[in-house]
Design a protein around this motif. Structure first.
Motif, short mmCIF file in Angstrom:
data_model
loop_
_atom_site.label_atom_id
_atom_site.label_comp_id
_atom_site.label_asym_id
_atom_site.label_seq_id
_atom_site.Cartn_x
_atom_site.Cartn_y
_atom_site.Cartn_z
N SER A 175 61.73 53.46 110.79
CA SER A 175 61.77 54.84 111.23
C SER A 175 60.74 55.62 110.43
CB SER A 175 63.16 55.45 111.03
OG SER A 175 63.21 56.75 111.57
N GLY A 176 59.81 56.27 111.14
CA GLY A 176 58.78 57.04 110.47
C GLY A 176 57.40 56.74 111.01
N ARG A 224 58.31 58.95 118.97
CA ARG A 224 58.85 60.30 118.87
C ARG A 224 57.78 61.37 119.01
NH1 ARG A 224 62.45 59.55 113.48
NH2 ARG A 224 62.77 61.80 113.78
N ASP A 281 54.77 58.57 115.03
CA ASP A 281 56.11 58.56 114.47
C ASP A 281 57.01 57.72 115.37
OD1 ASP A 281 58.33 59.07 113.03
OD2 ASP A 281 58.37 61.22 113.36
N THR A 335 60.65 55.13 115.85
CA THR A 335 61.92 54.55 115.44
C THR A 335 62.08 53.27 116.26
OG1 THR A 335 62.88 56.71 114.96
CG2 THR A 335 64.41 54.89 115.25
N PHE A 355 67.91 59.76 115.42
CA PHE A 355 66.87 60.16 114.47
C PHE A 355 67.49 60.71 113.19
CE2 PHE A 355 64.07 61.18 118.40
CZ PHE A 355 63.82 59.83 118.58
N ALA A 406 68.66 57.67 111.27
CA ALA A 406 67.56 56.79 110.85
C ALA A 406 66.71 57.42 109.75
CB ALA A 406 66.69 56.46 112.05
N ASP A 407 66.65 58.75 109.72
CA ASP A 407 65.76 59.43 108.78
C ASP A 407 66.39 59.70 107.42
OD1 ASP A 407 63.88 59.45 110.74
OD2 ASP A 407 64.14 61.56 111.30
N HIS A 408 67.71 59.54 107.29
CA HIS A 408 68.38 59.88 106.04
C HIS A 408 69.32 58.75 105.64
CE1 HIS A 408 66.84 63.96 106.44
NE2 HIS A 408 67.29 63.96 107.68
N SER A 421 74.81 54.81 107.44
CA SER A 421 73.77 55.32 108.33
C SER A 421 73.09 54.21 109.12
CB SER A 421 72.73 56.13 107.55
OG SER A 421 72.12 55.35 106.53
#
Length: 295
Positions: A30-31, A52, A97, A99, A139, A142-144, A149
């Protein structure tokens, strides 16, 4: 004043198939993705990528898909249901970006959903109604890094896949689907028969009963079924039963139990049909798959 005729009840065309042949997603990125990234065609490996934001080029080997190169410049889902090498080429500094998840379909290449899909399904995110709330949750997870998670992101990827499959059933031509299970489910008449057959594969399904489920004559049903799925109704039923059998064998079910559960007269008739269809006995198939022995 004449009252309107009651509408036909809504039909769930996917749940029985997805319950019989489960799919598991595993988030792996992710990113931003900068530069060039290769995704190899490994046995049993499927991918679901979500672009994204940003733009990029996707490359395939000549002959693997209809498009050797694709340029993406809008949020997009890229679904590779079967092993297929693909390369992402991004701007070296401000990469796109993404995922991304790998997918494990129960039954692998014999999964009936996988068999009915093209090598690549490419769909703009805004084309799939109701997708955004699931993506927002995906998102966010996936981002944190939070407790659970990754596990939650995996389940949300499976939700996104189910929503994508819904869209494919409703828009087969746009997804590049031309025949097979999903094409059959896209026809409301054939779907009634297919769903009934999927729910009760152990029951007797002569052509007359299948056609009656669809509300069609036998000849019209047989012709429409062959045009949509690429198979005769009888051949489809046998293929469905034996595809279920491979899943049950992998899960350790004995041959005698499988034969009864799938509507065969006895284990001998099941083994004959399995050998004709798969080219080997259930015991031989298990051994070749490295999964032990059938009892």
């Amino acid at each position: 004043m004449t009252s309107a005729a009651p509408s036909a009840p809504a039909l769930d065309r996917l749940s029985t198939v997805l319950e019989r042949f489960r799919v598991q997603a595993a988030l792996f990125h992710s990113g931003a993705l900068c530069g060039t990234h290769h995704f190899e065609a490994l046995p049993g490996r499927a991918f679901l990528h979500v672009l994204r934001r940003g733009e990029m080029e996707v490359r395939h080997r000549p002959g693997d898909t209809d498009a050797t190169r694709l340029h993406l410049d809008a949020p997009t889902l890229l679904f590779y249901p079967r092993p297929l090498q693909h390369v992402f080429v991004n701007a070296p500094r401000d990469g796109s970006d993404f995922t991304c998840a790998t997918l494990d379909f129960d039954g692998g290449a014999r999964n009936p959903i996988v068999q009915s899909l093209p090598a690549l399904v490419r769909v703009p995110l805004d084309a799939v109604d109701g997708l955004q709330p699931a993506l927002d949750l995906l998102f966010a997870e996936a981002d944190h890094v939070r407790c659970g998670s990754r596990l939650l992101a995996n389940r949300l990827f499976e939700v996104v896949l189910i929503q994508l499959l819904r869209w494919i059933v409703d828009h087969p031509a746009e997804a590049g689907v031309s025949s097979g299970l999903l094409m059959g489910l896209s026809d409301p008449r054939l779907a009634r028969s297919l769903v009934a057959l999927h729910r009760a594969p152990h029951e007797d399904w002569p052509l007359q009963r299948m056609a009656a489920e669809a509300g069609m004559s036998r000849s019209a049903f047989a012709a429409a079924f062959k045009a949509a799925t690429g198979s005769t109704p009888a051949a489809y039923l046998t293929d469905w039963r034996l595809t279920l059998a491979t899943s049950l064998l992998r899960n350790g079910q004995p041959v005698k139990r499988i034969a009864v559960d799938l509507g065969f007269a006895d284990s001998a008739s099941f083994s004959r049909a399995f050998r004709q269809h798969m080219g080997m006995s259930p015991r031989g198939w298990l051994a070749a798959s490295g999964l032990g022995h059938a009892s």
